[in-house]
Design a protein around this motif. Sequence first.
Motif, short mmCIF file in Angstrom:
data_model
loop_
_atom_site.label_atom_id
_atom_site.label_comp_id
_atom_site.label_asym_id
_atom_site.label_seq_id
_atom_site.Cartn_x
_atom_site.Cartn_y
_atom_site.Cartn_z
N SER A 5 0.85 -1.19 0.00
CA SER A 5 0.00 0.00 0.00
C SER A 5 0.88 1.24 0.00
CB SER A 5 -0.89 0.02 1.24
OG SER A 5 -0.10 0.15 2.42
N ARG A 6 0.28 2.39 -0.25
CA ARG A 6 1.06 3.63 -0.24
C ARG A 6 1.66 3.88 1.14
NH1 ARG A 6 1.78 7.90 -3.55
NH2 ARG A 6 2.68 9.73 -2.53
N GLU A 7 0.88 3.60 2.16
CA GLU A 7 1.38 3.80 3.52
C GLU A 7 2.59 2.91 3.81
OE1 GLU A 7 -0.22 3.69 8.17
OE2 GLU A 7 -1.56 3.14 6.51
N GLU A 8 2.50 1.65 3.39
CA GLU A 8 3.62 0.73 3.58
C GLU A 8 4.85 1.18 2.80
OE1 GLU A 8 1.20 -3.48 4.32
OE2 GLU A 8 1.64 -2.79 2.27
N ALA A 9 4.62 1.66 1.57
CA ALA A 9 5.73 2.13 0.74
C ALA A 9 6.38 3.37 1.36
CB ALA A 9 5.24 2.44 -0.67
N GLU A 10 5.56 4.26 1.90
CA GLU A 10 6.10 5.47 2.54
C GLU A 10 6.93 5.11 3.77
OE1 GLU A 10 2.71 7.88 3.29
OE2 GLU A 10 2.68 8.77 1.27
N GLN A 30 24.18 -0.08 1.59
CA GLN A 30 22.98 0.55 1.06
C GLN A 30 22.00 -0.49 0.51
OE1 GLN A 30 24.80 3.46 -1.64
NE2 GLN A 30 23.99 5.08 -0.35
N ARG A 31 22.53 -1.50 -0.12
CA ARG A 31 21.68 -2.58 -0.62
C ARG A 31 20.99 -3.28 0.54
NH1 ARG A 31 20.90 -6.44 -4.61
NH2 ARG A 31 20.75 -8.59 -3.87
N ALA A 32 21.74 -3.53 1.61
CA ALA A 32 21.18 -4.19 2.79
C ALA A 32 20.11 -3.32 3.44
CB ALA A 32 22.30 -4.51 3.78
N ILE A 33 20.32 -2.01 3.43
CA ILE A 33 19.34 -1.09 4.01
C ILE A 33 18.01 -1.19 3.26
CG2 ILE A 33 18.74 1.36 4.18
CD1 ILE A 33 21.64 1.90 4.98
N VAL A 34 18.08 -1.18 1.94
CA VAL A 34 16.86 -1.29 1.14
C VAL A 34 16.15 -2.62 1.40
CG1 VAL A 34 15.95 -1.44 -1.21
CG2 VAL A 34 17.69 0.26 -0.67
N GLN A 35 16.91 -3.70 1.46
CA GLN A 35 16.32 -5.00 1.72
C GLN A 35 15.65 -5.03 3.08
OE1 GLN A 35 19.90 -7.35 1.08
NE2 GLN A 35 19.09 -8.12 -0.86
N SER A 36 16.30 -4.43 4.07
CA SER A 36 15.73 -4.37 5.42
C SER A 36 14.43 -3.56 5.42
CB SER A 36 16.75 -3.75 6.38
OG SER A 36 16.18 -3.53 7.65
N GLY A 96 11.56 -5.45 4.10
CA GLY A 96 11.25 -6.67 4.81
C GLY A 96 11.81 -7.91 4.15
N GLU A 97 12.83 -7.74 3.31
CA GLU A 97 13.46 -8.86 2.63
C GLU A 97 14.67 -9.36 3.42
OE1 GLU A 97 14.57 -7.28 -1.13
OE2 GLU A 97 12.51 -7.13 -1.90
N PRO A 98 15.06 -10.62 3.21
CA PRO A 98 16.26 -11.13 3.88
C PRO A 98 17.48 -10.33 3.42
CG PRO A 98 14.97 -12.94 2.95
CD PRO A 98 14.39 -11.66 2.41
N ILE A 99 18.33 -9.96 4.35
CA ILE A 99 19.54 -9.22 4.00
C ILE A 99 20.56 -10.16 3.39
CG2 ILE A 99 21.49 -7.91 4.93
CD1 ILE A 99 19.61 -6.73 6.98
N ASP A 100 21.08 -9.75 2.26
CA ASP A 100 21.99 -10.61 1.50
C ASP A 100 23.22 -9.80 1.11
OD1 ASP A 100 23.27 -11.98 -0.61
OD2 ASP A 100 21.83 -11.17 -2.04
N VAL A 101 24.39 -10.26 1.56
CA VAL A 101 25.62 -9.52 1.26
C VAL A 101 26.64 -10.38 0.51
CG1 VAL A 101 25.38 -7.96 3.23
CG2 VAL A 101 26.59 -10.12 3.52
N THR A 102 26.22 -11.55 0.08
CA THR A 102 27.18 -12.45 -0.59
C THR A 102 26.74 -12.87 -1.99
OG1 THR A 102 26.16 -14.41 0.43
CG2 THR A 102 27.98 -13.36 1.63
N SER A 103 25.55 -12.51 -2.41
CA SER A 103 25.05 -12.93 -3.72
C SER A 103 25.81 -12.24 -4.85
CB SER A 103 23.56 -12.61 -3.86
OG SER A 103 23.38 -11.20 -3.94
#
Length: 335
Positions: A190-195, A253-259, A262-269
């Motif tokens: 939703s817009r609220e979730e995206a915000e 920064q990639r990990a921040i966006v994933q967090s 609500g996605e699993p943080i991935d630093v080795t892919s």
Amino acid sequence: VSFTGGSLFDSYQKRGQELETQRKQAETARVVEAETKKVSAEPIKIAKPEDGLLETTKESFVAGVGDVLATTGSIFRWLGQDGAAKKLTEMAAPLQEESQIVGKEFEWKDMFRPDFYATTVARTIPTSLALIPAAIVGGTVATATAGAFGIGALGTFILGSIGAAVLRRPIEAAMEAGGTFDTAIAKGGSREEAEDAAKSTFNKNLALTGFDVAEIATAFLPLPRSRGLKKVFLRSALGLLSTAGGGVEEVIQRAIVQSSLGEPIDVTSREAQKEFALGSIIGLGMPIAGSIYRGIQERVKTEYGDEYKKAEEKYVQQGAKPEEATVRAVDEVAK
């Protein structure tokens, strides 16, 4: 900020596909499907193979300009300015279509491939360039403030680095947040979730200001007088720190966006590895810029010695500190 916007680059390509016409979507899908079957043995593919590297680099750069416009549109969309966002997105679409790349996942050997630099790296450069004006303004204001308070050379340098970082960081944080907002909406939020996700990304990115300060400082840090191998070693060490810092920042920064999403943080892919590589490559540009700046200063002093000395003495007599007089004299002679 490593000036790269590496995590932004991935969201650019996703949004670019959404902006294409149905015909281009179907065409791209067929190409991707065909290439995926032989991806393990194939190098990066450029959709316009008849173009040389120079033309491909130009097309990728233009697409990167489109990415900057699209990202600015994302920021406006996050802020509720849908009209401005739509116009920017429409302006971005034809530019982004200049570079259509399909290919395999990132591998470290790609770092030695010219086409990697002509496509992926070239496309990130406009985002990096878009952040430079803010850094210059911030650094100039902070340096002038330090001079007004009579702070010494080291203090002036430190405040200048902080000023450049402080003004630049919110802009990059907003760019990351805008990309997060669009991604959250595309995933069905939703817009609220995206915000909320965008706000989380923005706030967490502000905490990375220290990376900016360190990056700028290592590039322009005035070193003790040294010659030969010692000088080369010191500059190489600082360049390595800036390069590695740029790569690490992109992964964070990639990990921040994933967090935030609500996605699993991935630093080795493979994608995380690509972020690190891009951040490191563009991060190398800062010490190179510092070297060019110092080279210009030395050339002015050498080739215009008498004129330079007169200008320097003039500013010292006007009350400027030695380090300030040097910079102002070089600027005057360079004109």
